[in-house]
Structure formats: C-alpha cells, structure tokens
Write a protein that holds these residues in place. Structure first.
Motif, mmCIF file in Angstrom:
data_model
loop_
_atom_site.group_PDB
_atom_site.id
_atom_site.type_symbol
_atom_site.label_atom_id
_atom_site.label_comp_id
_atom_site.label_asym_id
_atom_site.label_seq_id
_atom_site.Cartn_x
_atom_site.Cartn_y
_atom_site.Cartn_z
ATOM 1 N N LEU A 95 -3.372 -11.970 -11.992
ATOM 2 C CA LEU A 95 -3.149 -11.411 -10.662
ATOM 3 C C LEU A 95 -4.089 -12.078 -9.671
ATOM 4 C CD1 LEU A 95 -2.304 -8.011 -9.352
ATOM 5 C CD2 LEU A 95 -4.490 -8.935 -8.582
ATOM 6 N N THR A 96 -3.525 -12.488 -8.525
ATOM 7 C CA THR A 96 -4.344 -13.027 -7.439
ATOM 8 C C THR A 96 -4.213 -12.140 -6.214
ATOM 9 O OG1 THR A 96 -2.569 -14.446 -6.573
ATOM 10 C CG2 THR A 96 -4.009 -15.390 -8.276
ATOM 11 N N VAL A 97 -5.253 -12.140 -5.405
ATOM 12 C CA VAL A 97 -5.242 -11.458 -4.111
ATOM 13 C C VAL A 97 -5.584 -12.494 -3.055
ATOM 14 C CG1 VAL A 97 -6.247 -9.649 -2.674
ATOM 15 C CG2 VAL A 97 -5.891 -9.231 -5.122
ATOM 16 N N ASP A 98 -4.653 -12.745 -2.143
ATOM 17 C CA ASP A 98 -4.803 -13.780 -1.117
ATOM 18 C C ASP A 98 -5.218 -15.118 -1.748
ATOM 19 O OD1 ASP A 98 -4.080 -11.982 0.809
ATOM 20 O OD2 ASP A 98 -6.101 -11.645 1.580
ATOM 21 N N GLY A 99 -4.615 -15.426 -2.893
ATOM 22 C CA GLY A 99 -4.848 -16.700 -3.559
ATOM 23 C C GLY A 99 -6.055 -16.742 -4.468
ATOM 24 N N GLU A 100 -6.871 -15.706 -4.493
ATOM 25 C CA GLU A 100 -8.062 -15.659 -5.350
ATOM 26 C C GLU A 100 -7.739 -14.918 -6.639
ATOM 27 O OE1 GLU A 100 -12.515 -13.597 -5.455
ATOM 28 O OE2 GLU A 100 -11.420 -13.751 -3.553
ATOM 29 N N THR A 101 -8.038 -15.533 -7.773
ATOM 30 C CA THR A 101 -7.764 -14.893 -9.058
ATOM 31 C C THR A 101 -8.692 -13.713 -9.275
ATOM 32 O OG1 THR A 101 -7.009 -16.975 -10.035
ATOM 33 C CG2 THR A 101 -7.666 -15.233 -11.561
ATOM 34 N N ARG A 102 -8.095 -12.552 -9.541
ATOM 35 C CA ARG A 102 -8.874 -11.341 -9.774
ATOM 36 C C ARG A 102 -8.759 -10.863 -11.231
ATOM 37 N NH1 ARG A 102 -9.764 -8.477 -4.947
ATOM 38 N NH2 ARG A 102 -10.147 -9.984 -3.270
ATOM 39 N N GLN A 103 -7.576 -11.002 -11.809
ATOM 40 C CA GLN A 103 -7.371 -10.625 -13.206
ATOM 41 C C GLN A 103 -6.753 -11.810 -13.944
ATOM 42 O OE1 GLN A 103 -5.208 -6.661 -12.267
ATOM 43 N NE2 GLN A 103 -6.252 -6.252 -14.221
ATOM 44 N N LYS A 104 -7.254 -12.077 -15.135
ATOM 45 C CA LYS A 104 -6.701 -13.169 -15.928
ATOM 46 C C LYS A 104 -7.010 -12.903 -17.400
ATOM 47 C CE LYS A 104 -6.582 -18.218 -16.349
ATOM 48 N NZ LYS A 104 -7.107 -19.503 -15.819
ATOM 49 N N SER A 105 -5.977 -12.855 -18.219
ATOM 50 C CA SER A 105 -6.152 -12.604 -19.642
ATOM 51 C C SER A 105 -4.933 -13.144 -20.374
ATOM 52 C CB SER A 105 -6.353 -11.109 -19.908
ATOM 53 O OG SER A 105 -6.706 -10.872 -21.261
ATOM 54 N N ASP A 106 -4.747 -12.696 -21.604
ATOM 55 C CA ASP A 106 -3.593 -13.077 -22.411
ATOM 56 C C ASP A 106 -3.076 -11.840 -23.116
ATOM 57 O OD1 ASP A 106 -2.161 -14.207 -24.995
ATOM 58 O OD2 ASP A 106 -2.361 -15.895 -23.620
ATOM 59 N N LEU A 107 -1.771 -11.782 -23.304
ATOM 60 C CA LEU A 107 -1.169 -10.612 -23.942
ATOM 61 C C LEU A 107 -1.652 -10.417 -25.377
ATOM 62 C CD1 LEU A 107 2.496 -11.003 -22.650
ATOM 63 C CD2 LEU A 107 0.706 -9.493 -21.749
ATOM 64 N N GLY B 132 -3.274 -5.656 4.660
ATOM 65 C CA GLY B 132 -3.087 -7.040 5.075
ATOM 66 C C GLY B 132 -3.210 -8.041 3.950
ATOM 67 N N GLN B 133 -3.660 -7.619 2.774
ATOM 68 C CA GLN B 133 -3.808 -8.540 1.651
ATOM 69 C C GLN B 133 -2.528 -8.617 0.827
ATOM 70 O OE1 GLN B 133 -7.542 -7.105 -0.246
ATOM 71 N NE2 GLN B 133 -8.473 -8.988 0.556
ATOM 72 N N THR B 134 -2.350 -9.750 0.159
ATOM 73 C CA THR B 134 -1.142 -9.994 -0.623
ATOM 74 C C THR B 134 -1.516 -10.257 -2.082
ATOM 75 O OG1 THR B 134 0.059 -10.908 1.273
ATOM 76 C CG2 THR B 134 0.884 -11.475 -0.923
ATOM 77 N N MET B 135 -0.858 -9.541 -2.973
ATOM 78 C CA MET B 135 -1.057 -9.708 -4.411
ATOM 79 C C MET B 135 0.106 -10.489 -5.005
ATOM 80 S SD MET B 135 -2.063 -5.718 -5.185
ATOM 81 C CE MET B 135 -0.677 -5.152 -4.174
ATOM 82 N N VAL B 136 -0.204 -11.418 -5.886
ATOM 83 C CA VAL B 136 0.810 -12.108 -6.672
ATOM 84 C C VAL B 136 0.485 -11.855 -8.136
ATOM 85 C CG1 VAL B 136 1.881 -14.304 -7.278
ATOM 86 C CG2 VAL B 136 1.159 -13.876 -4.911
#
Length: 234
Positions: A164-176, A216-220
């Motif tokens: 998961l990124t917020v405004d292009g910054e990675t906030r969460q990163k893992s593997d299933l 105003g922030q965007t999550m991907v």
C-alpha cells in the motif's frame, strides 16, 4: 409484499473479464493475521486461534472500486486517527460448515484487493473498555474492494507481494506467505463458527505499517496478480 420503504439494495463486485457481478452476503474480517502487525499493535504474534469481526454488507459500507478507477471516500466523523489496512479479500463461491483445511480451496470463488479502513482511536478506546469494535471498524465507506479475479482464472493465491502506498510513498509492504493463518486455515476455522454461504467475503488480515491517512491523500493498494485499487480521502 408491501414494504414500508424500499429494501436496501444488494451490493455487488465486478468479476474480471466478465460482465458478471458477485453479490455480497456477509463481510468477515480476521484480526492480527501477520506477526509483524500483531507486534506493532502490542500483541504477541504466537499462533493462537484466529478471531473475527464483521463489517456491514450494505452499499454505504462496501465500496466497489473498478479497474483503473479512483474512488473518493469521505473522512469519517468522530475520529482524528483514520487508518488504512490493505488486505487480500477472499470471495466464497460454495457454502459449507466445518470445512476441512484441505477442502477449503474448493469453496473459494476468487480474490480481490481490499482496504479495512479503521477509526483507530475509537477502536482502541472500545478495546480498552472491553467493548465491541463496531464504531472503529463497521462504519460507512469502511470497506473499499476491487475487482474480483476468479480462482479458475488466476489459480490459488498463496504468495505474492502485498503493498500500500499513500501519495506514492510505500507504507505497507509484505508477502502473503507471512500470513499467520493461511487462507485455507482461515476458511476452515471461520466455518466452525458460521455456516459460510456463496457471496461471503473474508478480509484475511493486514501486514505491518498501518497508519493514518489524511484528507486529500490517495491510497493505492495492490496484491500481485490482482487488480489494484486507488482510493482518495475527501
């Protein structure tokens, strides 16, 4: 039959590569299913039995996100600590109870990317008071979910990056592969508590890195092999 007012419409999710819609029956969520996330929330990540909570299944709570679409959701009331939690969502296509772990795969229709949006301050307050979490988890627009990919098209998903990124910054990163309870184990356990039915969704847990998102922030949010979702907070 004459209803006093119009019944709530059935919310549904699009199915990738088809014109079909998956009608949502119930929305189950499993808590603290990644060890690192359990630790960041102040809990021992030992492999205790999973626990579950639910979100509403109405159109005000489940937010379908089409491929390539940016959906805007409102910042919720009564919170100043609004958190994202990316999760793999599993869609049940065949019902059952007391499902064996080795048979659980046969009950999966498909998979999607979801966000378990959380009013963290309210959740923590309820937890400290020994009260249910609904005000922190089961509010309007709390469950954005992307396009479903059918298992017969993408196969069984047991591994892959979840980010998961917020405004292009990675906030969460893992593997299933870091799930404490696998998808099949989660389905088997949940089916001892509820008889699962076609249309049920299961949020399978979030990895470490949960945190606040502001107006105003965007999550991907993306999981390998599935359609990503883009969600903006208004």
């Amino acid at each position: 039959m004459n209803y006093l007012f119009a019944p709530v419409a059935t919310v549904s999710l699009p199915v990738a590569g088809t014109s079909d819609q998956f009608p949502v029956r119930r929305v189950y969520c499993v808590g603290r299913n990644y060890a690192a996330h359990a630790r960041e929330m102040g809990f021992d990540p030992d492999r205790e039995p999973p626990f579950f909570f639910c979100k509403p299944n109405d159109p005000e709570s489940v937010v379908p996100v089409a491929a390539g679409e940016t959906v805007t959701i409102p910042y919720p009331a009564q919170t100043s600590n609004y958190h994202y939690e990316i999760e793999l969502v599993v869609a049940i296509g065949k019902g059952g109870k007391n499902i064996a772990v080795e048979d659980a795969i046969n009950h999966i229709f498909g998979y999607a990317v979801g966000l378990d949006m959380t009013r963290r301050d309210l959740q923590m307050k309820m937890r400290e008071m020994g009260r249910p979490w609904e005000v922190g988890k089961a509010f309007d627009y709390s469950a954005p979910i992307g396009v479903l990919s059918a298992r017969d098209r993408v196969g069984e998903i047991t591994r892959g990056e979840i980010v998961l990124t917020v405004d292009g910054e990675t906030r969460q990163k893992s593997d299933l592969t870091h799930l404490i309870w696998s998808v099949s184990e989660t389905i088997a356990n949940l089916s001892t508590l509820f008889e699962l039915q076609p249309g049920d969704l299961i949020f399978t847990g979030t990895p470490e890195g949960v945190g606040a998102v502001e107006r105003g922030q965007t999550m991907v949010a993306r999981v390998d092999g599935l359609a990503p979702i883009t969600v903006k907070v208004d």
